[in-house]
Design a protein around this motif. Structure first.
Motif, PDB file in Angstrom:
ATOM      1  N   ARG A 147       0.345  -1.849  -0.042  1.00 56.05           N
ATOM      2  CA  ARG A 147      -0.858  -0.084  -0.098  1.00 56.05           C
ATOM      3  C   ARG A 147       1.021   1.075  -0.252  1.00 56.05           C
ATOM      4  NH1 ARG A 147      -3.525  -0.943   5.172  1.00 56.05           N
ATOM      5  NH2 ARG A 147      -1.437  -1.040   5.905  1.00 56.05           N
ATOM      6  N   ARG A 148       0.351   2.223  -0.484  1.00 54.23           N
ATOM      7  CA  ARG A 148       1.039   3.466  -0.494  1.00 54.23           C
ATOM      8  C   ARG A 148      -0.085   4.165   1.124  1.00 54.23           C
ATOM      9  NH1 ARG A 148       3.977   5.735  -4.397  1.00 54.23           N
ATOM     10  NH2 ARG A 148       3.434   7.499  -3.752  1.00 54.23           N
ATOM     11  N   ARG A 149       1.567   5.182   1.316  1.00 52.17           N
ATOM     12  CA  ARG A 149       1.047   6.277   2.200  1.00 52.17           C
ATOM     13  C   ARG A 149       1.310   7.286   1.893  1.00 52.17           C
ATOM     14  NH1 ARG A 149       1.770   4.247   8.564  1.00 52.17           N
ATOM     15  NH2 ARG A 149       0.470   5.517   8.672  1.00 52.17           N
ATOM     16  N   ARG A 192      -4.739   5.261  -2.419  1.00 59.49           N
ATOM     17  CA  ARG A 192      -5.408   6.268  -3.060  1.00 59.49           C
ATOM     18  C   ARG A 192      -4.888   8.119  -2.677  1.00 59.49           C
ATOM     19  NH1 ARG A 192      -7.982   2.335  -6.900  1.00 59.49           N
ATOM     20  NH2 ARG A 192      -6.941   0.423  -6.874  1.00 59.49           N
ATOM     21  N   GLY A 193      -4.645   8.457  -1.799  1.00 60.54           N
ATOM     22  CA  GLY A 193      -4.883   9.928  -2.144  1.00 60.54           C
ATOM     23  C   GLY A 193      -6.268  10.692  -1.014  1.00 60.54           C
ATOM     24  N   GLU A 194      -6.299   9.029  -0.468  1.00 65.73           N
ATOM     25  CA  GLU A 194      -8.290   9.329   0.077  1.00 65.73           C
ATOM     26  C   GLU A 194      -8.577   9.988   1.445  1.00 65.73           C
ATOM     27  OE1 GLU A 194     -10.577   5.467  -0.047  1.00 65.73           O
ATOM     28  OE2 GLU A 194      -8.512   4.642  -0.323  1.00 65.73           O
ATOM     29  N   ASP A 195      -7.367  10.116   2.259  1.00 67.07           N
ATOM     30  CA  ASP A 195      -7.009  11.414   3.409  1.00 67.07           C
ATOM     31  C   ASP A 195      -6.365  12.525   2.755  1.00 67.07           C
ATOM     32  OD1 ASP A 195      -8.423   9.068   5.085  1.00 67.07           O
ATOM     33  OD2 ASP A 195      -6.460   8.359   4.948  1.00 67.07           O
ATOM     34  N   TYR A 196      -6.307  12.605   1.401  1.00 70.04           N
ATOM     35  CA  TYR A 196      -5.229  14.118   0.945  1.00 70.04           C
ATOM     36  C   TYR A 196      -6.782  15.014   1.581  1.00 70.04           C
ATOM     37  CZ  TYR A 196      -4.385  17.720  -2.061  1.00 70.04           C
ATOM     38  OH  TYR A 196      -3.795  18.733  -1.985  1.00 70.04           O
ATOM     39  N   ARG A 197      -5.676  16.136   2.368  1.00 67.00           N
ATOM     40  CA  ARG A 197      -6.926  17.186   3.103  1.00 67.00           C
ATOM     41  C   ARG A 197      -6.240  18.565   2.572  1.00 67.00           C
ATOM     42  NH1 ARG A 197      -9.318  13.288   2.985  1.00 67.00           N
ATOM     43  NH2 ARG A 197     -10.994  12.838   4.401  1.00 67.00           N
ATOM     44  N   GLY A 198      -5.761  18.069   1.239  1.00 68.44           N
ATOM     45  CA  GLY A 198      -5.053  19.653   0.938  1.00 68.44           C
ATOM     46  C   GLY A 198      -6.044  20.449   0.417  1.00 68.44           C
ATOM     47  N   LYS A 199      -5.174  22.162  -0.548  1.00 70.54           N
ATOM     48  CA  LYS A 199      -6.220  22.932  -1.465  1.00 70.54           C
ATOM     49  C   LYS A 199      -6.205  23.114  -2.837  1.00 70.54           C
ATOM     50  CE  LYS A 199      -6.721  25.211   3.716  1.00 70.54           C
ATOM     51  NZ  LYS A 199      -6.509  26.712   4.047  1.00 70.54           N
ATOM     52  N   VAL A 200      -5.682  22.217  -3.089  1.00 69.35           N
ATOM     53  CA  VAL A 200      -5.479  22.433  -4.798  1.00 69.35           C
ATOM     54  C   VAL A 200      -7.814  22.095  -4.991  1.00 69.35           C
ATOM     55  CG1 VAL A 200      -5.474  20.807  -6.181  1.00 69.35           C
ATOM     56  CG2 VAL A 200      -3.153  20.965  -4.946  1.00 69.35           C
ATOM     57  N   PHE A 213      -2.092   5.929 -12.503  1.00 69.03           N
ATOM     58  CA  PHE A 213      -1.961   5.122 -11.693  1.00 69.03           C
ATOM     59  C   PHE A 213      -2.021   6.130 -10.053  1.00 69.03           C
ATOM     60  CE2 PHE A 213      -2.321   3.346 -15.456  1.00 69.03           C
ATOM     61  CZ  PHE A 213      -2.991   2.344 -15.906  1.00 69.03           C
ATOM     62  N   SER A 214      -2.450   4.779  -9.436  1.00 68.45           N
ATOM     63  CA  SER A 214      -2.043   5.311  -7.732  1.00 68.45           C
ATOM     64  C   SER A 214      -0.485   5.527  -7.219  1.00 68.45           C
ATOM     65  CB  SER A 214      -3.055   4.962  -6.390  1.00 68.45           C
ATOM     66  OG  SER A 214      -3.338   3.535  -6.821  1.00 68.45           O
ATOM     67  N   SER A 215      -0.085   3.447  -7.958  1.00 70.94           N
ATOM     68  CA  SER A 215       0.982   3.237  -7.765  1.00 70.94           C
ATOM     69  C   SER A 215       1.275   2.539  -9.084  1.00 70.94           C
ATOM     70  CB  SER A 215       1.109   2.599  -5.638  1.00 70.94           C
ATOM     71  OG  SER A 215       0.639   1.660  -6.033  1.00 70.94           O
ATOM     72  N   CYS A 216       2.521   1.658  -8.154  1.00 72.17           N
ATOM     73  CA  CYS A 216       3.571   0.468  -9.534  1.00 72.17           C
ATOM     74  C   CYS A 216       2.914  -0.784  -8.541  1.00 72.17           C
ATOM     75  CB  CYS A 216       4.950   0.872  -8.728  1.00 72.17           C
ATOM     76  SG  CYS A 216       5.762   2.658 -10.014  1.00 72.17           S
ATOM     77  N   TYR A 217       1.718  -1.008  -7.797  1.00 69.53           N
ATOM     78  CA  TYR A 217       1.715  -1.566  -6.986  1.00 69.53           C
ATOM     79  C   TYR A 217      -0.686  -2.014  -6.825  1.00 69.53           C
ATOM     80  CZ  TYR A 217       6.597  -2.133  -5.868  1.00 69.53           C
ATOM     81  OH  TYR A 217       7.927  -2.105  -5.883  1.00 69.53           O
ATOM     82  N   VAL A 218      -0.810  -0.737  -7.339  1.00 64.85           N
ATOM     83  CA  VAL A 218      -2.305  -1.004  -7.780  1.00 64.85           C
ATOM     84  C   VAL A 218      -2.736  -2.619  -8.312  1.00 64.85           C
ATOM     85  CG1 VAL A 218      -2.279   0.200 -10.407  1.00 64.85           C
ATOM     86  CG2 VAL A 218      -4.066   0.250  -9.118  1.00 64.85           C
ATOM     87  N   ASP A 219      -3.936  -2.281  -8.055  1.00 62.96           N
ATOM     88  CA  ASP A 219      -4.776  -4.046  -7.779  1.00 62.96           C
ATOM     89  C   ASP A 219      -5.423  -3.457  -9.289  1.00 62.96           C
ATOM     90  OD1 ASP A 219      -4.315  -5.357  -6.025  1.00 62.96           O
ATOM     91  OD2 ASP A 219      -5.164  -4.215  -4.521  1.00 62.96           O
ATOM     92  N   LEU A 220      -5.103  -4.936 -10.675  1.00 62.97           N
ATOM     93  CA  LEU A 220      -5.387  -4.433 -11.148  1.00 62.97           C
ATOM     94  C   LEU A 220      -7.209  -4.981 -12.302  1.00 62.97           C
ATOM     95  CD1 LEU A 220      -2.588  -4.432 -13.910  1.00 62.97           C
ATOM     96  CD2 LEU A 220      -3.927  -2.463 -13.547  1.00 62.97           C
ATOM     97  N   PRO A 221      -8.037  -5.818 -11.607  1.00 65.96           N
ATOM     98  CA  PRO A 221      -8.764  -6.920 -11.997  1.00 65.96           C
ATOM     99  C   PRO A 221      -9.787  -5.532 -12.168  1.00 65.96           C
ATOM    100  CG  PRO A 221      -7.664  -7.594 -10.003  1.00 65.96           C
ATOM    101  CD  PRO A 221      -6.813  -6.966 -10.368  1.00 65.96           C
ATOM    102  N   GLY A 222     -10.386  -5.606 -13.008  1.00 66.79           N
ATOM    103  CA  GLY A 222     -11.640  -4.850 -13.537  1.00 66.79           C
ATOM    104  C   GLY A 222     -11.277  -3.575 -14.737  1.00 66.79           C
TER     105      GLY A 222
END
Length: 475
Positions: free
Chosen positions: A35-37, A54-62, A288-297
């Motif tokens: 996973r990525r943190r 995947r940046g689900e907790d990102y709280r920046g101001k972009v 992609f979110s990372s080099c280890y993204v789950d690709l099914p689907g």
């Protein structure tokens, strides 16, 4: 995406200047899972704002898309109705019109303030490198490196050179007795221009580059000229459509049979790519979110000019993705393996790869293609192409103040601004060599797209041809 009826209210935008923030990431290994943190780079060190995935907790101001379109407020239902009410998703940080990821998409995103474009990924939010710290350095290309580092740049332990598990080695002490392939130490027996590497103990990753940086040696120069190159089985197409209307950002409808549409788990187009082999597509890591993204689907769609072809349209091929391979750290490239080979025909074909480290002459007219945002200049549901002349890096750096590197290339902007925008990313910059088309660049996100007077920047594919071929050979 499900919509909820509501009374449209005019969007409101905060007056704050948009910021470019970073996601800080590192690979976390738990069993075979990775996973990525992520952490907001502008957040205070204590307490940090930490997130996973995947940046689900990102709280920046972009609060705008990569092309500068303001995001719609989350508490508004105009111009787009949606179910992501802030009071319903209290833990998702749906404040004002900031980019967020409430549904686990590949990156933070937002609804846009233009009716013609519902959503966009906020790919300009920079991701800090997920590589571990280098443990040693090498001279030139590292072919004579004899150190004891035995770990990849992602922190994975190397596989012994003289064993065939988990990967069968095509390069080993028997085939390269002079390369000092001892134990599982990082080496460069094939003279890879990107440095020492090793087979890995991760069953999903055949090989990777090591946690070693280049010492104060010279970089391998790019080539201004190369010997005559003949292409025979790639880059061919029939121009069956005549340009009649403006599309892309000042582009035209066109035929690019090597351009593929990458589709997410919901079947939606989110990025482009190029067929370089019947089993392999090249795109950009930013999709992609990372080099280890789950690709099914996830899948690649090809053989159609339409972003959303009608069911049963002849010639359409949709093939699942089974593997993602990230390129050298500075490349921003990924290779995507298809579950089974694509069937080549007049609608689907592979594009040629350029000679290694080749520099396209300034002034050469090339072509970009994609189903991305057109900013009102055309129909985004049709594959659009635009012709752009190559701009030398020296001239390009006058605009970007020296930020363009040798592994990147530029094209000019002309005719009111021709460029790639959202959902074009990962697609091709193709240049013609006699009757064949060659993949010279890969489209990457920029701060603004299709902006009048602004050159376009691409990843220079010729700098990574050796890596591309190595990935396909070792798979």
């Amino acid at each position: 995406m499900t919509t909820t009826a509501g009374t449209p209210t005019p969007p409101r935008y905060p007056g704050a200047t948009p910021q470019i923030l970073r996601w800080r990431g590192r690979t976390v290994r738990s069993g075979s899972a990775r996973r990525r943190r992520w952490r907001n780079a502008s957040a205070p060190a204590s307490p940090p704002t930490v997130s996973e995935g995947r940046g689900e907790d990102y709280r920046g101001k972009v609060n705008e898309t990569p092309s500068g379109i303001p995001c719609q407020r989350w508490d508004a239902q105009y111009p787009h109705e949606h179910p992501f009410y802030p009071n319903t998703y209290e833990c998702k940080g749906l404040e004002e019109n900031y980019c967020r990821n409430p549904d686990g998409s590949e990156a933070p995103w937002c609804f846009t303030s233009v009716p013609e474009m519902r959503t966009a990924l906020c790919l300009q939010i920079k991701r800090c490198a997920d590589d571990i710290e280098a443990e040693d350095c090498y001279q030139e290309n590292g072919k004579n490196y004899r150190g004891t580092v035995r770990k990849t740049r992602k922190g994975i332990t190397c596989q012994n050179w003289n064993v065939n598990t988990p990967h069968r080695t095509k390069i080993n002490p028997r085939t390269h007795p002079e390369a000092n392939l001892t134990e599982n130490y990082c080496r460069n027996p094939d003279g890879d221009q990107h440095g020492p590497w090793c087979y890995t103990t991760d069953p999903k990753t055949e090989f990777d580059y090591c946690a070693i940086k280049q010492c104060a040696g010279e970089k391998v120069p790019m080539n201004e000229t190369v010997e005559k190159v003949e292409f025979t089985e790639c880059g061919k197409r029939e121009d069956r459509l005549q340009p009649t209307r403006l599309r892309i950002v000042n582009g035209i409808p066109g035929n690019s049979p090597w351009t593929v549409s990458l589709r997410d788990r919901k079947g939606n187009h989110f990025c482009g790519g190029s067929m370089v082999n019947s089993r392999w597509v090249i795109s950009t890591k930013q999709c992609f979110s990372s080099c280890y993204v789950d690709l099914p689907g996830y899948s690649a769609m090809m053989g159609t000019l339409f972003r959303d072809p009608k069911e049963g349209e002849p010639g359409v091929q949709t093939i699942p993705l089974t593997k993602i391979v990230c390129g050298p750290s500075e490349s921003q490239l990924v290779m995507l393996q298809l579950e089974y080979p694509a069937e080549f025909n007049e609608r689907v074909s592979q594009i040629c790869l350029p000679p290694e480290r080749y520099i396209v002459p300034e002034g050469t007219t090339c072509e970009i293609a994609g189903w991305g945002e057109t900013r009102g200049t055309g129909d985004e549901t049709v594959l659009n192409v635009a012709h752009v002349p190559v701009l030398g890096n020296k001239e390009c750096n006058k605009y970007f103040r020296g930020r363009v590197r040798s592994n990147e290339m530029c094209t000019s902007s002309f005719q009111g601004g021709v460029g790639a925008c959202e959902r074009d990313y990962g697609g091709p910059l193709a240049c013609q060599n006699r009757d064949c088309w060659v993949l010279e660049g890969v489209i990457i996100p920029m701060r603004r797209c299709g902006h009048p007077g602004q050159p376009n920047i691409f990843i220079r594919v010729s700098a990574y041809v050796d890596w591309i071929k190595k990935v396909m050979e070792m798979a």
